[in-house]
Design an enzyme around this catalytic site. Structure first.
Site, PDB file in Angstrom:
ATOM      1  CB  CYS A 116      -0.912   0.014   1.228  1.00  0.00           C
ATOM      2  SG  CYS A 116      -2.208  -1.224   1.139  1.00  0.00           S
ATOM      3  CB  CYS A 198      -4.277  -0.805  -1.103  1.00  0.00           C
ATOM      4  SG  CYS A 198      -2.720  -1.654  -0.856  1.00  0.00           S
TER       5      CYS A 198
END
Ligand code: N1C
Length: 297
Positions: A116, A198
């Protein structure tokens, strides 16, 4: 009969696997869902331990082959499996009618996840994005992952009359030939890359071109629409301008307003920065005397 005649796709894949698998298997590297070994998760070209074979960029074919032979059997298996899934998508088929489904077996075989906050998209700014991600090792472009790395800078296609992989004389994508092996590949892998992103994601755009954001680009037509709002909370755009070049578009321009509106409608926040300083430093390495660079230091 071997499916693969073209050497550069094969070498590209071998080179990647050598770099990424190296001696990691022994250290318990996660495996391909397809049953092979040696897949990276959040690792990149050139980042494996120095004791891996063939770890520097630009090694000769001979060295690649030697490294390959010196490697344990798993890599060869993986290589064949991935390469077969890759080539089966388009060999012996009409080079203008490749479908997303044709690449599905390949996509199912190679699952990679970028951590992420580390995904870097780009549009019309490939060279700088790669120079930046090459230095800022924590950021990943699609070409820092297996499928993007294999295909970067290559063109390939099939021919219904043979089972060869052609890497020359492939048709260009145009209105009469909209679904080439290469263009469909980039659509499919870009979609997958965006779907798996993400946190905060980044995009490097080119403010020296006509428009920094284009809805017709892969970024504007595929990636933006495949970010998952439940996983991606912010898209952060960096609009870069060529050193000594013109500034045709910026964060204040209408193309970026359009991007912001698309992103916000998808419940994702949007930030924009002109000439992001760390990327500017990378540009200035080549043009240190330019006034735009001297004021930066
Ligand atoms: O059409 P673009 O840029 O907006 O595509 C870039 C965008 C990136 O964020 C990547 O994740 O889409 C992905 N991508 C590639 O990684 C890639 N590598 C090489 C899309 N296309 C890619 N290519 C080739 O460049 C491919 O042939 C495609 O047609 C061009 C798109 O480049 P662009 O217009 O600058």
């Amino acid at each position: 009969m071997p499916l693969v005649e073209g050497v550069s796709l094969k070498l590209s894949l071998e080179r990647w696997l050598i770099r990424h698998c190296g001696s990691w298997k022994a250290e318990g590297t996660p495996s391909f869902p397809g049953g092979g070994h040696c897949v990276d998760v959040g690792t990149r070209v050139g980042s494996q331990p120095s004791h891996c074979p063939g770890s520097s960029r630009g090694e000769s074919t001979k060295l690649i082959k030697e490294s390959w032979r010196g490697a344990s059997g798993c890599r060869n298996q993986d290589c064949k499996k991935i390469l077969n899934a890759f080539t089966s998508a388009f060999v012996s088929k009409d080079p203008c009618s490749i479908t997303k489904e044709d690449y599905q077996p390949l996509i199912n075989l190679v699952t990679q996840t970028v951590p992420c906050n580390k995904t870097l998209f780009w549009s019309r700014s490939k060279e700088l994005a790669h120079q930046y991600s090459g230095i800022q090792n924590e950021m990943f472009t699609l070409e820092d992952t297996l499928l993007g790395y294999i295909a970067d800078d290559l063109v390939w296609c099939g021919d219904p009359r043979t089972s060869e992989v052609k890497e020359e004389f492939c048709p260009y994508r145009n209105e009469n030939c909209s679904s080439t092996a290469t263009s469909v590949f980039w659509t499919v892998v870009s979609q997958k890359f965006a779907e798996s992103a993400c946190g905060t994601v980044y995009v490097m755009l080119n403010g020296s071109g006509t428009t920094a954001f284009s809805k017709a680009s892969t970024f504007g037509s595929v990636e933006v629409f495949n970010l998952h709002p439940d996983r991606v909370h912010t898209l952060h755009a960096w609009v870069m301008h060529d050193i000594g070049g013109v500034s045709r578009d910026s964060c204040l321009g209408s193309s970026i307003k359009e991007l912001k509106s698309i992103v916000n409608q998808r419940n994702i926040s949007f930030l924009c920065q002109d000439d992001y300083r760390p990327a500017r430093f990378v540009q200035c390495v080549r043009r240190p005397e330019d006034p735009a660079c001297s004021t930066l230091m």
